[in-house]
Design an enzyme around this catalytic site. Structure first.
Site, short mmCIF file in Angstrom:
data_model
loop_
_atom_site.label_atom_id
_atom_site.label_comp_id
_atom_site.label_asym_id
_atom_site.label_seq_id
_atom_site.Cartn_x
_atom_site.Cartn_y
_atom_site.Cartn_z
N GLY A 31 0.81 -1.21 0.00
CA GLY A 31 0.00 0.00 0.00
C GLY A 31 0.84 1.26 0.00
N SER A 32 0.68 2.12 -1.01
CA SER A 32 1.58 3.26 -1.12
C SER A 32 1.12 4.21 -2.22
CB SER A 32 3.00 2.77 -1.39
OG SER A 32 2.97 1.74 -2.37
N ARG A 33 2.04 5.11 -2.60
CA ARG A 33 1.69 6.14 -3.58
C ARG A 33 2.94 6.60 -4.33
NH1 ARG A 33 -0.80 11.74 -1.27
NH2 ARG A 33 0.33 13.19 -2.62
#
Length: 232
Positions: free
Chosen positions: A189-191
């Site tokens: 989960g990240s960006r």
């Protein structure tokens, strides 16, 4: 390129994948000794782990000037923002395209544009939800700056999310990258933020689904205005 059923289900793995899949599988076997229901839940989580670390081939547009998405996911923001100071891109706001990756997206990151890496900087930080705007300033991150042949520079920042605890970056300063080339990943989960050169308009809208290495996010050679989108 021929497509068969096996290729749609069985995907190549990132090198980080096997050890985590093995851990999930061992825990799953132990869960079966406790409860069959828990065991089957473990099977589902092991399958999810396998797909999290998938690393499929992508078809990158080869036309000069095109920039592609560095990550699978949803465009969470398209707006001017000041680049992180460690990237040394100046104080003036640059157009930023943010792509949020959920835990169901492929997390292998790809170069948005080809060029020479002139900055590669890691900065520790917190672990806010990566969808929040403050994540760009406060979260753990790793940034690279790609120097283009025409002298312009593009900033690409990997940002850890709420459950992410490890950013992997495989490139170093002085290394040459091709558009769409793999350069790292973020676990769980990240960006990704892309800072476009001054005067370059984004060709994507908030809410659009991105495919790393394939979806065009900007054209360095075009002069058209930013694109608008609507839900249909």
């Amino acid at each position: 390129m021929s497509v068969n059923l096996a290729s749609t289900v069985i995907k190549p793995l990132h090198r980080e994948g096997p050890k985590f899949i093995a851990i999930f599988a061992i825990v799953t076997i132990a869960l079966f000794f406790v409860s069959e229901v828990l065991g089957w839940i473990g099977v589902g989580l092991t399958v999810w782990c396998y797909y999290f670390f998938r690393d499929p081939a992508r078809v990158t547009p080869a036309r000069e000037g095109l920039m592609v998405s560095p990550a699978d996911g949803i465009v969470s923001q398209v707006a001017p923002a000041q680049a992180p100071p460690e990237l040394e891109l100046g104080d003036a706001p640059l157009m930023r395209v943010s792509v949020f990756m959920s835990v169901f997206d492929c997390h292998v990151n790809r170069a948005a544009v080809g060029g020479t890496v002139v900055r590669a900087v890691y900065r520790p930080g917190r672990f806010f939800n990566a969808a929040l705007d403050k994540a760009s300033d406060d979260n753990e991150r790793n940034g690279i700056v790609v120097h283009l042949e025409d002298g312009r520079r593009v900033g690409i920042v990997q940002i850890a999310g709420l459950v992410a605890r490890r950013i992997l970056c495989d490139v170093r300063e002085g290394q040459r990258l091709a558009t769409g080339e793999r350069f790292g990943m973020i676990r769980f989960g990240s960006r990704l933020d892309v800072y476009l050169p001054d005067g370059v308009s984004p060709l994507v809208c908030e809410g659009q689904k991105m495919v790393a290495g394939e979806t065009v996010i900007a054209d360095l050679l075009a002069s058209e205005p930013p694109r608008a989108g609507e839900i249909r």
